[in-house]
Design a protein around this motif. Structure first.
Motif, PDB file in Angstrom:
ATOM      1  N   GLN A 250      79.305 -15.740  40.826  1.00  0.00           N
ATOM      2  CA  GLN A 250      80.030 -14.815  39.958  1.00  0.00           C
ATOM      3  C   GLN A 250      80.552 -13.622  40.754  1.00  0.00           C
ATOM      4  O   GLN A 250      81.681 -13.178  40.570  1.00  0.00           O
ATOM      5  N   ALA A 251      79.715 -13.106  41.642  1.00  0.00           N
ATOM      6  CA  ALA A 251      80.125 -11.969  42.465  1.00  0.00           C
ATOM      7  C   ALA A 251      81.302 -12.345  43.355  1.00  0.00           C
ATOM      8  O   ALA A 251      82.273 -11.578  43.495  1.00  0.00           O
ATOM      9  N   ILE A 252      81.236 -13.531  43.953  1.00  0.00           N
ATOM     10  CA  ILE A 252      82.311 -14.000  44.835  1.00  0.00           C
ATOM     11  C   ILE A 252      83.602 -14.205  44.045  1.00  0.00           C
ATOM     12  O   ILE A 252      84.694 -13.816  44.483  1.00  0.00           O
ATOM     13  N   ALA A 253      83.484 -14.805  42.854  1.00  0.00           N
ATOM     14  CA  ALA A 253      84.669 -15.047  42.026  1.00  0.00           C
ATOM     15  C   ALA A 253      85.307 -13.733  41.584  1.00  0.00           C
ATOM     16  O   ALA A 253      86.531 -13.572  41.615  1.00  0.00           O
ATOM     17  N   ALA A 254      84.476 -12.777  41.176  1.00  0.00           N
ATOM     18  CA  ALA A 254      84.996 -11.484  40.732  1.00  0.00           C
ATOM     19  C   ALA A 254      85.661 -10.741  41.879  1.00  0.00           C
ATOM     20  O   ALA A 254      86.759 -10.189  41.729  1.00  0.00           O
ATOM     21  N   CYS A 255      85.015 -10.727  43.031  1.00  0.00           N
ATOM     22  CA  CYS A 255      85.593 -10.036  44.190  1.00  0.00           C
ATOM     23  C   CYS A 255      86.888 -10.718  44.639  1.00  0.00           C
ATOM     24  O   CYS A 255      87.821 -10.059  45.099  1.00  0.00           O
ATOM     25  N   GLY A 256      86.931 -12.039  44.509  1.00  0.00           N
ATOM     26  CA  GLY A 256      88.136 -12.771  44.894  1.00  0.00           C
ATOM     27  C   GLY A 256      89.350 -12.349  44.090  1.00  0.00           C
ATOM     28  O   GLY A 256      90.486 -12.346  44.596  1.00  0.00           O
ATOM     29  N   ILE A 257      89.150 -11.967  42.825  1.00  0.00           N
ATOM     30  CA  ILE A 257      90.255 -11.500  41.981  1.00  0.00           C
ATOM     31  C   ILE A 257      90.883 -10.237  42.565  1.00  0.00           C
ATOM     32  O   ILE A 257      92.070  -9.968  42.383  1.00  0.00           O
ATOM     33  N   PHE A 258      90.078  -9.472  43.289  1.00  0.00           N
ATOM     34  CA  PHE A 258      90.563  -8.228  43.896  1.00  0.00           C
ATOM     35  C   PHE A 258      90.852  -8.400  45.393  1.00  0.00           C
ATOM     36  O   PHE A 258      90.899  -7.439  46.146  1.00  0.00           O
ATOM     37  N   ASP A 259      91.025  -9.665  45.800  1.00  0.00           N
ATOM     38  CA  ASP A 259      91.354 -10.000  47.193  1.00  0.00           C
ATOM     39  C   ASP A 259      90.281  -9.541  48.175  1.00  0.00           C
ATOM     40  O   ASP A 259      90.574  -9.157  49.311  1.00  0.00           O
ATOM     41  N   ILE A 260      89.034  -9.580  47.733  1.00  0.00           N
ATOM     42  CA  ILE A 260      87.903  -9.272  48.616  1.00  0.00           C
ATOM     43  C   ILE A 260      87.330 -10.610  49.077  1.00  0.00           C
ATOM     44  O   ILE A 260      87.025 -11.483  48.258  1.00  0.00           O
ATOM     45  N   SER A 261      87.192 -10.784  50.373  1.00  0.00           N
ATOM     46  CA  SER A 261      86.791 -12.076  50.928  1.00  0.00           C
ATOM     47  C   SER A 261      85.358 -12.442  50.581  1.00  0.00           C
ATOM     48  O   SER A 261      84.541 -11.583  50.231  1.00  0.00           O
TER      49      SER A 261
ATOM     50  N   LEU B 288      99.032 -12.292  29.720  1.00  0.00           N
ATOM     51  CA  LEU B 288      98.642 -12.329  31.122  1.00  0.00           C
ATOM     52  C   LEU B 288      97.806 -13.567  31.435  1.00  0.00           C
ATOM     53  O   LEU B 288      97.134 -14.121  30.556  1.00  0.00           O
ATOM     54  N   GLU B 289      97.864 -13.997  32.707  1.00  0.00           N
ATOM     55  CA  GLU B 289      96.953 -15.038  33.175  1.00  0.00           C
ATOM     56  C   GLU B 289      95.528 -14.491  33.130  1.00  0.00           C
ATOM     57  O   GLU B 289      95.321 -13.272  33.234  1.00  0.00           O
ATOM     58  N   THR B 290      94.540 -15.377  32.984  1.00  0.00           N
ATOM     59  CA  THR B 290      93.155 -14.931  32.807  1.00  0.00           C
ATOM     60  C   THR B 290      92.684 -14.034  33.944  1.00  0.00           C
ATOM     61  O   THR B 290      92.076 -12.983  33.709  1.00  0.00           O
ATOM     62  N   GLU B 291      92.953 -14.412  35.187  1.00  0.00           N
ATOM     63  CA  GLU B 291      92.497 -13.608  36.316  1.00  0.00           C
ATOM     64  C   GLU B 291      93.160 -12.233  36.332  1.00  0.00           C
ATOM     65  O   GLU B 291      92.523 -11.222  36.622  1.00  0.00           O
ATOM     66  N   GLU B 292      94.448 -12.207  36.025  1.00  0.00           N
ATOM     67  CA  GLU B 292      95.157 -10.926  35.997  1.00  0.00           C
ATOM     68  C   GLU B 292      94.623 -10.047  34.869  1.00  0.00           C
ATOM     69  O   GLU B 292      94.416  -8.844  35.042  1.00  0.00           O
ATOM     70  N   ALA B 293      94.371 -10.647  33.714  1.00  0.00           N
ATOM     71  CA  ALA B 293      93.821  -9.896  32.590  1.00  0.00           C
ATOM     72  C   ALA B 293      92.427  -9.368  32.915  1.00  0.00           C
ATOM     73  O   ALA B 293      92.074  -8.240  32.555  1.00  0.00           O
ATOM     74  N   ALA B 294      91.632 -10.185  33.609  1.00  0.00           N
ATOM     75  CA  ALA B 294      90.283  -9.765  34.003  1.00  0.00           C
ATOM     76  C   ALA B 294      90.354  -8.582  34.957  1.00  0.00           C
ATOM     77  O   ALA B 294      89.609  -7.601  34.809  1.00  0.00           O
TER      78      ALA B 294
ATOM     79  N   ILE C 125      87.310 -11.689  27.996  1.00  0.00           N
ATOM     80  CA  ILE C 125      88.146 -12.214  29.079  1.00  0.00           C
ATOM     81  C   ILE C 125      87.273 -12.676  30.241  1.00  0.00           C
ATOM     82  O   ILE C 125      87.483 -13.773  30.796  1.00  0.00           O
ATOM     83  N   TRP C 126      86.279 -11.848  30.592  1.00  0.00           N
ATOM     84  CA  TRP C 126      85.416 -12.224  31.719  1.00  0.00           C
ATOM     85  C   TRP C 126      84.553 -13.434  31.378  1.00  0.00           C
ATOM     86  O   TRP C 126      84.291 -14.275  32.235  1.00  0.00           O
ATOM     87  N   THR C 127      84.125 -13.557  30.137  1.00  0.00           N
ATOM     88  CA  THR C 127      83.362 -14.745  29.727  1.00  0.00           C
ATOM     89  C   THR C 127      84.220 -15.995  29.853  1.00  0.00           C
ATOM     90  O   THR C 127      83.769 -17.041  30.339  1.00  0.00           O
ATOM     91  N   THR C 128      85.470 -15.890  29.427  1.00  0.00           N
ATOM     92  CA  THR C 128      86.414 -17.010  29.553  1.00  0.00           C
ATOM     93  C   THR C 128      86.609 -17.378  31.018  1.00  0.00           C
ATOM     94  O   THR C 128      86.673 -18.558  31.380  1.00  0.00           O
ATOM     95  N   LEU C 129      86.696 -16.348  31.865  1.00  0.00           N
ATOM     96  CA  LEU C 129      86.874 -16.588  33.306  1.00  0.00           C
ATOM     97  C   LEU C 129      85.686 -17.340  33.882  1.00  0.00           C
ATOM     98  O   LEU C 129      85.862 -18.326  34.601  1.00  0.00           O
ATOM     99  N   TRP C 130      84.463 -16.875  33.549  1.00  0.00           N
ATOM    100  CA  TRP C 130      83.269 -17.561  34.067  1.00  0.00           C
ATOM    101  C   TRP C 130      83.231 -19.016  33.582  1.00  0.00           C
ATOM    102  O   TRP C 130      82.941 -19.932  34.357  1.00  0.00           O
ATOM    103  N   ASP C 131      83.526 -19.216  32.296  1.00  0.00           N
ATOM    104  CA  ASP C 131      83.484 -20.562  31.725  1.00  0.00           C
ATOM    105  C   ASP C 131      84.506 -21.487  32.374  1.00  0.00           C
ATOM    106  O   ASP C 131      84.228 -22.676  32.629  1.00  0.00           O
ATOM    107  N   SER C 132      85.678 -20.940  32.668  1.00  0.00           N
ATOM    108  CA  SER C 132      86.745 -21.769  33.257  1.00  0.00           C
ATOM    109  C   SER C 132      86.410 -22.200  34.676  1.00  0.00           C
ATOM    110  O   SER C 132      86.909 -23.198  35.168  1.00  0.00           O
ATOM    111  N   GLN C 133      85.552 -21.418  35.330  1.00  0.00           N
ATOM    112  CA  GLN C 133      85.171 -21.748  36.696  1.00  0.00           C
ATOM    113  C   GLN C 133      83.794 -22.384  36.775  1.00  0.00           C
ATOM    114  O   GLN C 133      83.242 -22.577  37.859  1.00  0.00           O
TER     115      GLN C 133
END
Length: 263
Positions: A26-37, A200-206, A253-261
């Protein structure tokens, strides 16, 4: 809105998760939305653990440590903060705090944060003051101040019947009109986003909900909650209601994001 660091993002995610742990995925996915490696995210988790802010909660799961909960738990009460306001009787709460040395910089930061979070302003070098209209008693305010970092030997007491000049100075320590303008501007900004987020796309909305929500919640956490005699409380209530709606939408939105991944 400034891009968060990996450390601040992880801490904010844990805070928003209301005490529940998050996974490394979850941490990696969330950081990835903000272009954090991925590497920077893993390094941040290690550093947060070394600093005693997060700890293991199972295999690849992380939660806030007990020490980190001191501040986090108080910040988390932002959702009910407006319910902790009471009618003002015209009195004030005063904190007497001695000047600290340069070697006590950490304590100075903790004190300043505690006073600011509860809406205190400096009356002079040693006295800090606010209207006596928060929490259910002076004792409850004192307890929160000490818990947040004010020195335990700093007197916290009620005061009233100031001389005319001092009373005039006290009322100028806050700017009610500026607060009202902030409420209106933030409400308009959030409402505009709420009207368009579904496009908005889910990641952008998140990403946008996280940044917008973080800024709005900071306003709530540091709001002095001045008495109704000093400002338009309807503007404040509308702002708080709008932040609540943003919080509910953002969580969805974040729950939807986690579920989609499948996280």
């Amino acid at each position: 809105m400034r891009k968060p660091t990996a450390k601040s993002l992880i801490l904010d995610l844990l805070l928003a998760n209301q005490g529940k742990p998050i996974s490394a995925k979850q941490a990696i996915a969330a950081c990835g939305i903000f272009d954090i490696s991925v590497n920077n995210t893993r390094v941040a988790l290690v550093r947060l653990s070394a600093e005693g802010l997060v700890e293991s909660a199972g295999r690849a799961m992380y939660q806030l440590t007990e020490d980190a909960h001191t501040l986090a738990d108080d910040v988390a009460t932002w959702r009910t903060r407006s319910k902790r306001i009471r009618a003002w009787d015209g009195s004030f709460i005063v904190v007497q705090a001695d000047k600290l040395s340069r070697n006590e910089a950490k304590q100075q930061r903790a004190r300043a944060r505690a006073l600011l979070m509860l809406g205190f302003q400096p009356l002079n070098e040693h006295l800090f003051i606010r209207p006596n209209n928060i929490e259910d008693s002076l004792a409850a305010v004192r307890k929160r101040l000490y818990k947040l970092g004010l020195e335990k030997d700093a007197p916290v007491f009620g005061a009233q019947q100031f001389d005319a000049d001092t009373a005039k100075r006290i009322t100028k320590l806050w700017n009610p009109r500026e607060l009202e303008q902030t409420y209106s501007a933030q409400t308009k900004k959030i409402r505009t986003w709420l009207d368009r987020y579904q496009d908005l796309e889910t990641e952008e909305a998140a990403r946008e909900s996280f940044l917008l929500g973080g800024a709005a919640i900071k306003h709530v956490v540091y709001d002095p909650f001045l008495p109704a005699e000093w400002l338009d409380t309807s503007a404040r209530e509308e702002f708080l209601a709008t932040v609540d709606e943003l919080d509910r939408v953002g969580m969805g939105i974040w729950t939807t994001l986690w579920d989609s991944q499948s996280i």
